[in-house]
Enzyme design. Structure first.
Site, PDB file in Angstrom:
ATOM      1  N   LYS A 127       0.743  -1.299  -0.058  1.00  0.00           N
ATOM      2  CA  LYS A 127      -0.035   0.125   0.039  1.00  0.00           C
ATOM      3  C   LYS A 127       0.850   1.156  -0.077  1.00  0.00           C
ATOM      4  O   LYS A 127       0.524   2.325  -0.780  1.00  0.00           O
ATOM      5  CB  LYS A 127      -0.978  -0.112   1.257  1.00  0.00           C
ATOM      6  N   GLY A 135      -5.900  -3.008   3.629  1.00  0.00           N
ATOM      7  CA  GLY A 135      -4.988  -4.129   3.094  1.00  0.00           C
ATOM      8  C   GLY A 135      -5.747  -5.493   3.311  1.00  0.00           C
ATOM      9  O   GLY A 135      -5.870  -6.036   2.213  1.00  0.00           O
ATOM     10  N   ARG A 136      -6.230  -5.702   4.425  1.00  0.00           N
ATOM     11  CA  ARG A 136      -7.058  -7.022   4.258  1.00  0.00           C
ATOM     12  C   ARG A 136      -8.224  -7.134   3.434  1.00  0.00           C
ATOM     13  O   ARG A 136      -9.261  -8.181   3.704  1.00  0.00           O
ATOM     14  CB  ARG A 136      -7.365  -7.461   5.759  1.00  0.00           C
ATOM     15  N   LYS A 191       7.206  -3.476  14.890  1.00  0.00           N
ATOM     16  CA  LYS A 191       7.884  -3.001  13.837  1.00  0.00           C
ATOM     17  C   LYS A 191       8.981  -1.925  14.304  1.00  0.00           C
ATOM     18  O   LYS A 191      10.121  -1.952  13.876  1.00  0.00           O
ATOM     19  CB  LYS A 191       7.117  -2.242  12.688  1.00  0.00           C
ATOM     20  N   GLU A 209       8.872  -5.941   5.198  1.00  0.00           N
ATOM     21  CA  GLU A 209       9.295  -7.420   4.663  1.00  0.00           C
ATOM     22  C   GLU A 209       9.231  -7.309   3.117  1.00  0.00           C
ATOM     23  O   GLU A 209       9.922  -8.079   2.345  1.00  0.00           O
ATOM     24  CB  GLU A 209       8.243  -8.359   5.299  1.00  0.00           C
ATOM     25  N   GLU A 239      -7.375  -8.944  12.785  1.00  0.00           N
ATOM     26  CA  GLU A 239      -6.695  -7.820  12.765  1.00  0.00           C
ATOM     27  C   GLU A 239      -7.802  -6.580  12.673  1.00  0.00           C
ATOM     28  O   GLU A 239      -7.451  -5.472  13.170  1.00  0.00           O
ATOM     29  CB  GLU A 239      -5.951  -7.749  11.387  1.00  0.00           C
ATOM     30  N   HIS A 243      -8.912 -35.745  11.620  1.00  0.00           N
ATOM     31  CA  HIS A 243      -7.932 -36.415  12.343  1.00  0.00           C
ATOM     32  C   HIS A 243      -6.861 -35.796  13.211  1.00  0.00           C
ATOM     33  O   HIS A 243      -6.024 -36.345  13.427  1.00  0.00           O
ATOM     34  CB  HIS A 243      -7.450 -37.522  11.186  1.00  0.00           C
TER      35      HIS A 243
END
Length: 547
Positions: free
Chosen positions: A208, A269-270, A511, A214, A355, A386
């Site tokens: 963005k 962003g999400r 951060k 990262e 978030e 399982h």
């Protein structure tokens, strides 16, 4: 939006009293007393998605009080503000307009004096032209070979969203291969680079602000790798692209201005996969399928916007979640897709929900004393049966679950799908109703030699709530609607719980501290200016790396 403490509403106080009455009523009893419970507590969306919420610990009174809560917290007004571009993201002074990205409304929508639909259409047209060139093998790399691979470089919503959709819609994928790089761990970058050829790969950097640590670290490493093969500017232009709100930083990186696909600060962003962040989705499924994906979401938007709350699927799912989290103290929810292609769906909504609603301050800035966002987790069935289903059936923690399955498989093979769906139906049945009748009938004969002394360990108490979401088939349209349904569930929860769902300040402190620590890791000198634990960890790290 109004600032209403939900605990101070009449409906919340009534729900507390109602909880004491209903908490010990078993789902067995609810179904016995209401022969039409399935019809009364299920909804069909466009004959494509059936949502059965009958196996929840609710009755008509529960729903009546929960719906009353929506009025007392002014949900209708908040939805209106949301869709009409009001700045509901108050802490960042922004509108939240990801719904505009998938709108087919012909009326203009103005935000800060400009019609946002015109901006969106312009970018969508650019995505269409570019994706068509790549898919039709008309866009050539620096050796004049057509493109075979795409690397999407992003993190959070810029990674999880496209990754989840492309995987979920794999039957609609074309000949292109997709690779995702999100983790700053060099292992992921290097493993991807082993699989691709620089002259046949395009790299899409999704950020963005184009400053996400990262993403930019990964992008720089990939750029360095690419420049070992060619450092000509015209070659770089053929392979590197940016998706960002920021033009300045991509240009500094070396990306040509024509290779920047814009989106806007009113897209979280999400919630960004509907925007140019979905470029990789369009490249894999094509423009027409991408439009169907948007149309499915738009249809669910209209359902959420126009349907009375007593028949409104996202609203009801949100209310049921609040009911469990705040009154039953059931703090987690599992999302369990019975479709291998949807194996990333739970992870995606883990981020989207946690978030968004993982907040501890209300919209007045007060510390909340109620539960906000639940913990979201899950895995695809039948694998999950399982692993952790033992806890779901017999553990001390009760976990409300969403079971999702397609009625029609993309891969009909012998009786596989019937067996898969038989498990889907059986699990919700056994979680709801259990199998303890034999135990209770024989509890007084525990010393009888004929009695199975292990029967207590084979007892399933049931009364464990689930939603069954049965889709006709997982198509682009249906997946779009399904994602949108969960988005609006999250929005509804945030409004009622009086929190801001569209910021994420909680990720910032780590951060900031990481930046400070990073500089200390570049030399051999031991550190002593942090807490004793952090100092100890860093110093052992240095000892093992520099000696």
């Amino acid at each position: 939006m109004k600032n209403i403490n939900p605990l101070n509403t009449k409906s919340w106080k009534q729900l507390k009293k109602h909880y004491k009455i209903i908490k010990n009523i078993h789902l067995n009893e609810m179904f016995i007393n209401d022969k039409n419970r399935f019809n009364n507590f299920s909804l069909l969306f466009e004959n494509k998605i059936l949502v059965d919420f009958s196996k929840n610990r609710i009755n008509d009174i529960t729903l009546k009080l929960l719906l009353k809560l929506t009025k007392e917290t002014y949900l209708s007004e908040a939805i209106f503000d949301f869709f009409n571009g009001k700045k509901i993201n108050k802490t960042e002074n922004r509108a939240v307009l990801h719904t505009a990205l998938r709108s087919f409304n012909k009326k203009p929508l103005f935000y800060e004096g400009k019609n946002v639909y015109l901006k969106i259409k312009k970018v969508l047209r650019k995505m269409k032209i570019f994706s068509k060139k790549i898919i039709q093998k008309k866009w050539l790399g620096y050796t004049n070979k057509f493109i075979t691979d795409i690397v999407n470089i992003g993190i959070g919503g810029s990674d999880l969203g496209p990754n989840m959709v492309i995987e979920s819609l794999k039957p609609y994928n074309n000949h292109l291969k997709i690779h995702f790089v999100s983790n700053v761990d060099a292992t992921q970058v290097l493993e991807v680079l082993k699989k691709i050829s620089p002259d046949r790969t395009i790299f899409i950097i999704c950020s963005k602000t184009f400053t996400t640590q990262e993403t930019i670290i990964n992008a720089n490493s990939i750029k360095k790798w690419f420049l070992k093969y060619t450092n000509k500017k015209k070659d770089f232009k053929k392979h590197f692209f940016a998706v960002s709100t920021n033009y300045v930083e991509p240009l500094k990186f070396g990306i040509d201005i024509d290779n920047i696909f814009k989106f806007w600060d009113w897209v979280g962003g999400r919630y960004s996969l509907w925007s140019s962040v979905g470029l990789s989705i369009m490249l894999l499924i094509g423009y027409k399928n991408f439009i169907k994906f948007l149309q499915g979401a738009y249809s669910m938007d209209l359902h959420f916007l126009k349907t009375p709350f007593e028949k409104n699927i996202p609203v009801l799912l949100a209310l049921i979640s609040i009911w469990y989290n705040n009154f039953f103290n059931m703090e987690t929810e599992a999302i369990l897709p019975y479709d291998q292609y949807m194996n990333r769906f739970s992870s995606y909504f883990q981020q989207a929900n946690m978030e968004s609603n993982g907040k501890c301050f209300d919209r007045k800035g007060n510390k909340v004393n109620w539960q906000t966002g639940p913990i979201i987790w899950g895995e695809s069935g039948t694998n999950s049966q399982h692993s952790f289903f033992q806890l779901l059936h017999q553990g001390t923690k009760i976990v409300p679950c969403d079971f999702i399955a397609p009625a029609l498989s993309h891969n009909p093979l012998d009786s596989h799908h019937n067996f898969l769906l038989s498990n889907f139906f059986a699990q919700t049945q056994s979680l709801a109703f259990g199998s303890n009748s034999f135990y209770y009938k024989n509890i007084n004969n525990i010393n009888n030699n004929c009695f199975d002394k292990n029967i207590i360990y084979k007892t399933f108490e049931g009364n464990r709530p689930t939603n069954s979401i049965l889709c006709k088939k997982i198509t682009p349209y249906v997946l779009g609607a399904l994602i949108c349904m969960y988005e609006h569930k999250i929005f509804t929860q945030g409004i009622i719980l009086n929190i801001y769902s569209f910021d994420q300040w909680g990720v910032e402190l780590g951060k900031i501290l990481a930046n400070k620590i990073f500089l200390k890791l570049l030399n051999k000198s031991y550190v002593d200016n942090f807490d004793s634990s952090t100092n100890g960890l860093i110093n052992i790290y240095k000892k093992w790396n520099f000696n």
